[in-house]
Enzyme design. Structure first.
Site, PDB file in Angstrom:
ATOM      1  N   HIS A 273      43.665  -1.080  55.488  1.00 32.02           N
ATOM      2  CA  HIS A 273      43.539   0.003  54.511  1.00 32.02           C
ATOM      3  C   HIS A 273      44.840   0.031  53.694  1.00 32.02           C
ATOM      4  O   HIS A 273      45.903  -0.317  54.210  1.00 32.02           O
ATOM      5  CB  HIS A 273      43.372   1.307  55.300  1.00 32.02           C
ATOM      6  CG  HIS A 273      43.057   2.517  54.484  1.00 32.02           C
ATOM      7  ND1 HIS A 273      44.016   3.217  53.795  1.00 32.02           N
ATOM      8  CD2 HIS A 273      41.896   3.175  54.271  1.00 32.02           C
ATOM      9  CE1 HIS A 273      43.452   4.251  53.191  1.00 32.02           C
ATOM     10  NE2 HIS A 273      42.168   4.244  53.463  1.00 32.02           N
TER      11      HIS A 273
ATOM     12  N   ASP B  92      46.851   0.965  63.626  1.00 32.51           N
ATOM     13  CA  ASP B  92      46.261   2.019  62.806  1.00 32.51           C
ATOM     14  C   ASP B  92      44.941   2.413  63.469  1.00 32.51           C
ATOM     15  O   ASP B  92      43.962   1.673  63.401  1.00 32.51           O
ATOM     16  CB  ASP B  92      46.047   1.474  61.388  1.00 32.51           C
ATOM     17  CG  ASP B  92      45.296   2.452  60.489  1.00 32.51           C
ATOM     18  OD1 ASP B  92      44.861   3.515  60.983  1.00 32.51           O
ATOM     19  OD2 ASP B  92      45.135   2.141  59.298  1.00 32.51           O
TER      20      ASP B  92
ATOM     21  N   GLN C 103      40.255   4.714  62.468  1.00 33.98           N
ATOM     22  CA  GLN C 103      38.801   4.558  62.639  1.00 33.98           C
ATOM     23  C   GLN C 103      38.432   4.266  64.100  1.00 33.98           C
ATOM     24  O   GLN C 103      37.312   3.818  64.371  1.00 33.98           O
ATOM     25  CB  GLN C 103      38.279   3.420  61.755  1.00 33.98           C
ATOM     26  CG  GLN C 103      38.502   3.633  60.274  1.00 33.98           C
ATOM     27  CD  GLN C 103      37.628   4.729  59.686  1.00 33.98           C
ATOM     28  OE1 GLN C 103      36.655   5.177  60.286  1.00 33.98           O
ATOM     29  NE2 GLN C 103      37.975   5.172  58.483  1.00 33.98           N
TER      30      GLN C 103
ATOM     31  N   LYS D 167      39.470  12.827  60.571  1.00 29.63           N
ATOM     32  CA  LYS D 167      38.467  11.819  60.927  1.00 29.63           C
ATOM     33  C   LYS D 167      38.038  11.963  62.385  1.00 29.63           C
ATOM     34  O   LYS D 167      37.197  11.230  62.873  1.00 29.63           O
ATOM     35  CB  LYS D 167      39.020  10.415  60.688  1.00 29.63           C
ATOM     36  CG  LYS D 167      39.236  10.101  59.202  1.00 29.63           C
ATOM     37  CD  LYS D 167      39.667   8.668  59.029  1.00 29.63           C
ATOM     38  CE  LYS D 167      40.343   8.407  57.710  1.00 29.63           C
ATOM     39  NZ  LYS D 167      39.414   8.147  56.606  1.00 29.63           N
TER      40      LYS D 167
ATOM     41  N   CYS E 241      39.540   1.658  49.703  1.00 29.93           N
ATOM     42  CA  CYS E 241      40.999   1.532  49.885  1.00 29.93           C
ATOM     43  C   CYS E 241      41.353   0.233  50.605  1.00 29.93           C
ATOM     44  O   CYS E 241      42.260   0.209  51.453  1.00 29.93           O
ATOM     45  CB  CYS E 241      41.577   2.718  50.658  1.00 29.93           C
ATOM     46  SG  CYS E 241      41.380   4.279  49.827  1.00 29.93           S
TER      47      CYS E 241
HETATM   48  N1  PMP Z   1      43.628   3.649  57.930  1.00 27.01           N
HETATM   49  C1  PMP Z   1      42.313   3.505  57.962  1.00 27.01           C
HETATM   50  C2  PMP Z   1      41.719   2.348  58.709  1.00 27.01           C
HETATM   51  C3  PMP Z   1      41.496   4.433  57.310  1.00 27.01           C
HETATM   52  O1  PMP Z   1      40.164   4.286  57.329  1.00 27.01           O
HETATM   53  C4  PMP Z   1      42.090   5.509  56.626  1.00 27.01           C
HETATM   54  C5  PMP Z   1      41.243   6.535  55.878  1.00 27.01           C
HETATM   55  N2  PMP Z   1      40.167   6.015  55.184  1.00 27.01           N
HETATM   56  C6  PMP Z   1      43.473   5.617  56.635  1.00 27.01           C
HETATM   57  C7  PMP Z   1      44.216   4.671  57.297  1.00 27.01           C
HETATM   58  C8  PMP Z   1      44.178   6.730  55.933  1.00 27.01           C
HETATM   59  O2  PMP Z   1      43.853   7.950  56.503  1.00 27.01           O
HETATM   60  P1  PMP Z   1      44.302   9.315  55.798  1.00 27.01           P
HETATM   61  O3  PMP Z   1      43.886   9.225  54.379  1.00 27.01           O
HETATM   62  O4  PMP Z   1      43.578  10.354  56.577  1.00 27.01           O
HETATM   63  O5  PMP Z   1      45.789   9.411  55.962  1.00 27.01           O
END
Ligand code: PMP
Length: 407
Positions: free
Chosen positions: A124, A201, A204, A227, A365
Site C-alpha cells: 500500500h 503492515d 488487512q 479496519k 493505493c
Molecule cells: N496498509 C494496508 C495494507 C492498507 O490496506 C491500508 C488501508 N487501505 C493502509 C496500510 C493504510 O491504513 P490507514 O489509511 O487506515 O492508515
C-alpha cells in the site's frame, strides 16, 4: 453449511439494515473500512456523555477514570496481538501513522547514504511513501520484492535482495488488493537470518485471523482501528522493546517528555515517548471494545467463516467467464480484485452500487502493483464476517447485469 451465528452478528451492526436505492446494502468494501458493532458505538457514546476528561494530566475523578480506561485499552490490544508487554503498544492515528513513525525515527537514527530498504511490489502507498521520503532525506534506496503472476511474493528473489547495506524490511501481512496472505513468519526469519529488522503492515490481517506478534517475531507491527471494527483516527504500532528504546521520538509535545528546559529535554518512558500530545484516547477505548467483541466471537471462528465465504465467492465469481481475477493464490483472504471484459472498473462499481452492492474501484493505493499487472485499476470486493453467501450471489447477479448492459 455453517453454524456461524450470522443473523445474530448482523444484528450487532446497525448500519447493515440500511437500504440503498431501495435495496438492503451489501457492504463489500471492508478493505477500505469496516462497519461498527453496537457495543463499540455505545461505549463511545457513554464516554462522551458520562466520562470524558483528558488523560494522564489531571488529578480529577473523571480524568483518573479515563486514564484507567485508556491503559486498560492498551492491555486489551496487548493481549489481542500477543505482545509481551503493554509498553510495546503505541497508540497512533492508524497504520499510516504507525509506519510513518518507524520510517521517520528509524530513518533519522539508523539510515545512512548508500543503505537499502526492502519493500514489496504489493505494498500500500502507506508502506512505500514514508520509506521513500526517508531514503530521499538520507540518500538510501529501495529494493523491491517482485510479485508472481498469481499474486504471491517471490521468496527466492527476496532472499537475493539482501546485501550488507540492507537496514530494514517492510512488507504487508495481507495484500489489500490481491488478498494474498504472505508467509510472514518465513519472511521474518529470512530478514533475521541477515541480521535485518522487519516491519509488518497488518492493516488487512488483524481483523481476519489470530495474530501473535511474539510468535511472528517481527520487530514492528502496524494496523488501523477503523479496519478492525473500531473508530477512525486510531491505530497501533507494536515494537520490540530494544527497537522502541533505541529509536528517537517521532513527534514532540505534551506527555512524551520527562523534563523540559530550554537547554535540554529528556523523554518519557515507553510507550509515552511516542505518544505526543492529546492522543485519541476515546478512539483507543472504542477500538479495544471492538477487539473484545471479536474475541467474544473468536478470531478462529471468524477466520473459518470468512474462508467459507471466500471459497464460495471463488466458485461463483469463477463462473463468470468475462471476469479477470487478479490474485489467485491459494493463501488468500476474502478479497477479490477483478475487471469485467473491457468495462471500466469505475463503471462496474457505479452500476452495481445501484443494486445495493458497495465495492471499491481504482488503484487501491497500490499503483506499483497496478503497474506490475499492466492495468489502471480494478473492482475490489472485500468481505468480512458479517457478509453472507447471499451477498456473494447479489454481487454476481449485479456483475451479470453490468455485462448485459455493457459487456
Ligand atoms: N496498509 C494496508 C495494507 C492498507 O490496506 C491500508 C488501508 N487501505 C493502509 C496500510 C493504510 O491504513 P490507514 O489509511 O487506515 O492508515
Amino acid at each position: 453449511m455453517t453454524d456461524f451465528p450470522i443473523l445474530k452478528i448482523r444484528s450487532d451492526f446497525p448500519i447493515l439494515s440500511q437500504m440503498v436505492y431501495g435495496k438492503p446494502v451489501a457492504y463489500l468494501d471492508n478493505g477500505a473500512t469496516t462497519q461498527k458493532p453496537i457495543r463499540m458505538i455505545e461505549a463511545i457514546d457513554k464516554i462522551h456523555r458520562e466520562q470524558n476528561a483528558s488523560i494522564h494530566r489531571s488529578v480529577n475523578f473523571l480524568s483518573d477514570k479515563m486514564t484507567s480506561l485508556y491503559e486498560e485499552a492498551r492491555t486489551t490490544v496487548q493481549n489481542f496481538i500477543g505482545a509481551p508487554k503493554t509498553s510495546q503498544i503505541i497508540f497512533t492515528s492508524g497504520a499510516t501513522g504507525s509506519i510513518n513513525l518507524v520510517a521517520f525515527s528509524f530513518g533519522e537514527s539508523i539510515l545512512k547514504a548508500g543503505d537499502e530498504i526492502i519493500l514489496s511490489t504489493m505494498e500500500h502507498h502507506s508502506n512505500i511513501v514514508p520509506w521513500q521520503m526517508a531514503c530521499e532525506r538520507k540518500g538510501a534506496s529501495l529494493k523491491i520484492i517482485p510479485v508472481t503472476d498469481i499474486g504471491e511474493l517471490d521468496i527466492e528473489a527476496y532472499k537475493n535482495l539482501f546485501s550488507d547495506r540492507t537496514r530494514i524490511v517492510a512488507v504487508t501481512h495481507v495484500s489489500n488488493v490481491l488478498g494474498t496472505i504472505n508467509p510472514v513468519k518465513e519472511i521474518v526469519q529470512i530478514a533475521h537470518s541477515h541480521g535485518v529488522p522487519i516491519l509488518l503492515d497488518g492493516a488487512q490481517a488483524v481483523q481476519h485471523e489470530p495474530v501473535n506478534v511474539a510468535d511472528l517475531d517481527c520487530d514492528f507491527y502496524a494496523f488501523s482501528g477503523h479496519k478492525i471494527y473500531g473508530p477512525t483516527g486510531i491505530g497501533v504500532l507494536y515494537g520490540k522493546e530494544e527497537w522502541l528504546e533505541r529509536l528517537p521520538p517521532y513527534q514532540g509535545g505534551g506527555d512524551m517528555i520527562d523534563q523540559v528546559t530550554f537547554e535540554k529535554t529528556t523523554y518519557n518512558v515507553l510507550p509515552f515517548k511516542f505518544e505526543a500530545g492529546t492522543t485519541n484516547f476515546i478512539g483507543a477505548i472504542g477500538m479495544a471494545e471492538s477487539m473484545n467483541y471479536l474475541s467474544s466471537i473468536g478470531l478462529e471462528n471468524i477466520q473459518r467463516y470468512e474462508q467459507q465465504l471466500r471459497d464460495y465467492a471463488i466458485q461463483k465469481l469463477g463462473a463468470i467467464p468475462q471476469l479477470r481475477m487478479y490474485g489467485t493464490s491459494e493463501h488468500k483472504a476474502a478479497v477479490f480484485s477483478f475487471i469485467l471484459n473491457n468495462v471500466h472498473p469505475y463503471d462496474t462499481g457505479l452500476i452495481i452500487d445501484k443494486y445495493g452492492v458497495a465495492v471499491r474501484t481504482g488503484t487501491h493505493c497500490a499503483m506499483p502493483l497496478m503497474q506490475r499487472f499492466g492495468i489502471h485499476g480494478t473492482v475490489r470486493a472485500s468481505f468480512c464476517f458479517y457478509n453472507t453467501m447471499e451477498e456473494v450471489d447479489r454481487l454476481c447477479d449485479a456483475l451479470n447485469a453490468v455485462l448485459d448492459l455493457m459487456g
